[in-house]
Design a protein around this motif. Structure first.
Motif, PDB file in Angstrom:
ATOM      1  N   VAL A   1      19.259  81.247  96.613  1.00 26.24           N
ATOM      2  CA  VAL A   1      18.705  80.164  95.786  1.00 26.24           C
ATOM      3  C   VAL A   1      19.052  78.805  96.383  1.00 26.24           C
ATOM      4  O   VAL A   1      18.191  77.920  96.498  1.00 26.24           O
ATOM      5  CB  VAL A   1      19.238  80.259  94.341  1.00 26.24           C
ATOM      6  CG1 VAL A   1      18.833  79.037  93.533  1.00 26.24           C
ATOM      7  CG2 VAL A   1      18.722  81.523  93.669  1.00 26.24           C
ATOM      8  N   VAL A   2      20.298  78.626  96.779  1.00 30.90           N
ATOM      9  CA  VAL A   2      20.739  77.345  97.331  1.00 30.90           C
ATOM     10  C   VAL A   2      19.988  77.017  98.625  1.00 30.90           C
ATOM     11  O   VAL A   2      19.503  75.892  98.810  1.00 30.90           O
ATOM     12  CB  VAL A   2      22.263  77.363  97.588  1.00 30.90           C
ATOM     13  CG1 VAL A   2      22.692  76.136  98.382  1.00 30.90           C
ATOM     14  CG2 VAL A   2      23.018  77.428  96.274  1.00 30.90           C
ATOM     15  N   ILE A   3      19.877  77.986  99.522  1.00 26.74           N
ATOM     16  CA  ILE A   3      19.188  77.754 100.794  1.00 26.74           C
ATOM     17  C   ILE A   3      17.712  77.444 100.554  1.00 26.74           C
ATOM     18  O   ILE A   3      17.135  76.543 101.188  1.00 26.74           O
ATOM     19  CB  ILE A   3      19.348  78.985 101.706  1.00 26.74           C
ATOM     20  CG1 ILE A   3      20.800  79.088 102.189  1.00 26.74           C
ATOM     21  CG2 ILE A   3      18.408  78.907 102.899  1.00 26.74           C
ATOM     22  CD1 ILE A   3      21.117  80.376 102.912  1.00 26.74           C
ATOM     23  N   THR A   4      17.096  78.156  99.628  1.00 32.47           N
ATOM     24  CA  THR A   4      15.682  77.916  99.325  1.00 32.47           C
ATOM     25  C   THR A   4      15.456  76.525  98.752  1.00 32.47           C
ATOM     26  O   THR A   4      14.528  75.809  99.161  1.00 32.47           O
ATOM     27  CB  THR A   4      15.164  78.972  98.336  1.00 32.47           C
ATOM     28  OG1 THR A   4      15.354  80.283  98.880  1.00 32.47           O
ATOM     29  CG2 THR A   4      13.687  78.763  98.043  1.00 32.47           C
ATOM     30  N   VAL A   5      16.306  76.112  97.816  1.00 27.46           N
ATOM     31  CA  VAL A   5      16.161  74.789  97.204  1.00 27.46           C
ATOM     32  C   VAL A   5      16.353  73.694  98.241  1.00 27.46           C
ATOM     33  O   VAL A   5      15.602  72.706  98.279  1.00 27.46           O
ATOM     34  CB  VAL A   5      17.167  74.619  96.042  1.00 27.46           C
ATOM     35  CG1 VAL A   5      17.199  73.172  95.561  1.00 27.46           C
ATOM     36  CG2 VAL A   5      16.793  75.540  94.885  1.00 27.46           C
ATOM     37  N   ASN A   6      17.343  73.851  99.104  1.00 27.47           N
ATOM     38  CA  ASN A   6      17.577  72.837 100.137  1.00 27.47           C
ATOM     39  C   ASN A   6      16.417  72.757 101.125  1.00 27.47           C
ATOM     40  O   ASN A   6      16.048  71.663 101.579  1.00 27.47           O
ATOM     41  CB  ASN A   6      18.876  73.148 100.886  1.00 27.47           C
ATOM     42  CG  ASN A   6      20.108  72.796 100.088  1.00 27.47           C
ATOM     43  OD1 ASN A   6      20.087  71.886  99.262  1.00 27.47           O
ATOM     44  ND2 ASN A   6      21.191  73.523 100.305  1.00 27.47           N
ATOM     45  N   LEU A   7      15.822  73.899 101.468  1.00 24.95           N
ATOM     46  CA  LEU A   7      14.671  73.899 102.369  1.00 24.95           C
ATOM     47  C   LEU A   7      13.487  73.179 101.736  1.00 24.95           C
ATOM     48  O   LEU A   7      12.833  72.348 102.379  1.00 24.95           O
ATOM     49  CB  LEU A   7      14.289  75.334 102.726  1.00 24.95           C
ATOM     50  CG  LEU A   7      13.021  75.505 103.575  1.00 24.95           C
ATOM     51  CD1 LEU A   7      13.174  74.790 104.904  1.00 24.95           C
ATOM     52  CD2 LEU A   7      12.708  76.988 103.786  1.00 24.95           C
ATOM     53  N   ILE A   8      13.217  73.483 100.466  1.00 25.93           N
ATOM     54  CA  ILE A   8      12.113  72.821  99.768  1.00 25.93           C
ATOM     55  C   ILE A   8      12.346  71.319  99.699  1.00 25.93           C
ATOM     56  O   ILE A   8      11.436  70.511  99.905  1.00 25.93           O
ATOM     57  CB  ILE A   8      11.939  73.415  98.353  1.00 25.93           C
ATOM     58  CG1 ILE A   8      11.469  74.868  98.454  1.00 25.93           C
ATOM     59  CG2 ILE A   8      10.948  72.597  97.537  1.00 25.93           C
ATOM     60  CD1 ILE A   8      11.423  75.590  97.124  1.00 25.93           C
ATOM     61  N   THR A   9      13.585  70.923  99.413  1.00 21.00           N
ATOM     62  CA  THR A   9      13.924  69.497  99.341  1.00 21.00           C
ATOM     63  C   THR A   9      13.678  68.806 100.671  1.00 21.00           C
ATOM     64  O   THR A   9      13.102  67.712 100.722  1.00 21.00           O
ATOM     65  CB  THR A   9      15.394  69.320  98.920  1.00 21.00           C
ATOM     66  OG1 THR A   9      15.615  69.967  97.670  1.00 21.00           O
ATOM     67  CG2 THR A   9      15.743  67.838  98.801  1.00 21.00           C
ATOM     68  N   ASP A  10      14.086  69.427 101.767  1.00 20.72           N
ATOM     69  CA  ASP A  10      13.878  68.843 103.095  1.00 20.72           C
ATOM     70  C   ASP A  10      12.393  68.683 103.398  1.00 20.72           C
ATOM     71  O   ASP A  10      11.962  67.661 103.952  1.00 20.72           O
ATOM     72  CB  ASP A  10      14.532  69.717 104.165  1.00 20.72           C
ATOM     73  CG  ASP A  10      16.046  69.596 104.163  1.00 20.72           C
ATOM     74  OD1 ASP A  10      16.563  68.696 103.483  1.00 20.72           O
ATOM     75  OD2 ASP A  10      16.708  70.410 104.830  1.00 20.72           O
ATOM     76  N   LEU A  11      11.602  69.679 103.031  1.00 16.38           N
ATOM     77  CA  LEU A  11      10.166  69.617 103.300  1.00 16.38           C
ATOM     78  C   LEU A  11       9.488  68.538 102.455  1.00 16.38           C
ATOM     79  O   LEU A  11       8.585  67.847 102.942  1.00 16.38           O
ATOM     80  CB  LEU A  11       9.521  70.982 103.030  1.00 16.38           C
ATOM     81  CG  LEU A  11       9.966  72.121 103.958  1.00 16.38           C
ATOM     82  CD1 LEU A  11       9.285  73.424 103.564  1.00 16.38           C
ATOM     83  CD2 LEU A  11       9.670  71.781 105.410  1.00 16.38           C
TER      84      LEU A  11
END
Length: 307
Positions: A282-292
């Motif tokens: 969940v954390v990695i996915t949220v951070n990836l979405i935020t970066d994009l």
């Protein structure tokens, strides 16, 4: 952007592998056996451990677990025989997600509003007051805020329920306890970024064209000022999820956090591992979405990614 996204996905997969590996070996350092409860004899404990494969060499256990993990099998909880870890996550995750999402939404709304007010207010007392309140909120530990809110507004005044998460009223105290710190950070980031943006040439040009301050704020400056906030929202989401562990324990909320604390107390190896891997995903996915999203909003960032 495509190359950057693939690179981040690969980094996320490697991070999950390292996280699962480290957690697997660390939980084995917890003294005792998951089945040493209630005065159970050592013969019974050994028999149950053999049934679950805990008597095998540690490396063999690791290879077996990672093979199952790759296939999406998180195993069965030791403390709830017959209940898979996936079922525990399915039962508790919506509770934690709703609590964390409500706290994050409230922090973003109130933090952004206070940051705007701090940046545009002509009164020094208001600006300094918002800054002082933000420092106070940022300095209050999550557990202290939860206990204080519980004692004052539930036990003493009786305005809100003290346990569970059944009605909207049950959300008020845990959400407030979780939102205070991120709200303070978002307020400071928004205020500082807006103050910087308001001094730039494009704002002066917009004023020269006769545009009003409100239109300039919401059409031009706020979008640029929000990029640092978005960079914070990703880690803040992870912070709210881990911070909700304390809130769930204090307010007796049957969520993922309370289940995680219980799994550590009971030495439930598979449940600890499953919850850790799930939360890491969940954390990695949220951070990836935020970066994009940040790259989409900021052309300079997109150029840096080679888009």
């Amino acid at each position: 952007m495509a190359a950057y996204t693939l690179k981040r996905l690969a980094a996320g997969i490697v991070s999950l592998f390292v996280l699962a590996t480290a957690t697997f070996f660390l939980v084995r350092l917890i003294p005792g056996s998951p089945f040493q409860n209630g005065g159970v004899s050592s013969q019974v404990v050994e028999a149950v451990e053999e049934e679950y494969g805990l008597n095998e060499p540690l490396l063999d256990q690791y290879i077996t677990y990672m093979g199952n993990l790759i296939r999406g099998d998180l195993g069965v909880s030791y403390q709830e025989p017959g209940t898979s870890v996936a079922e525990v996550i399915k039962r508790t995750w919506p509770v934690t997600a709703s609590l964390g999402a409500a706290a994050l939404l409230a922090a973003v709304i109130f933090g952004t509003g206070l940051g705007i007010l701090r940046a545009v207010s002509k009164y020094k007392a208001i600006r300094e007051g918002i800054a002082a309140v933000g420092m106070i909120f940022a300095g209050i530990p999550n557990f202290a805020a939860a206990i204080l809110l519980l004692l004052v507004f539930s036990v003493k005044l009786g305005w809100f329920p003290s346990a569970g998460l059944l009605t909207p009223a049950h959300y008020v105290l845990p959400v407030i306890s979780l939102m205070l710190y991120p709200m303070a950070v978002i307020s400071r980031l928004t205020g500082n970024a807006l103050a910087t943006e308001m001094e730039k040439q494009y704002v002066l040009f917009a004023r020269a064209k006769g545009l009003g301050n409100v239109r300039i704020l919401f059409t031009h400056t706020l979008k640029n000022a929000w990029i640092p906030v978005l960079n914070y929202v990703g880690p803040a989401s992870a912070s709210l999820l881990t911070g909700s562990f304390v809130a769930e324990s204090i307010f007796t909320i049957p969520g993922l956090g309370r289940e995680f604390v219980s799994s550590i107390t009971n030495r439930d190896y598979t449940l600890i591992l499953g919850l850790t891997v799930f939360m890491g995903t969940v954390v990695i996915t949220v951070n990836l979405i935020t970066d994009l999203v940040c790259a989409w909003m900021d052309p300079g960032t997109r150029r840096g990614y080679g888009a």
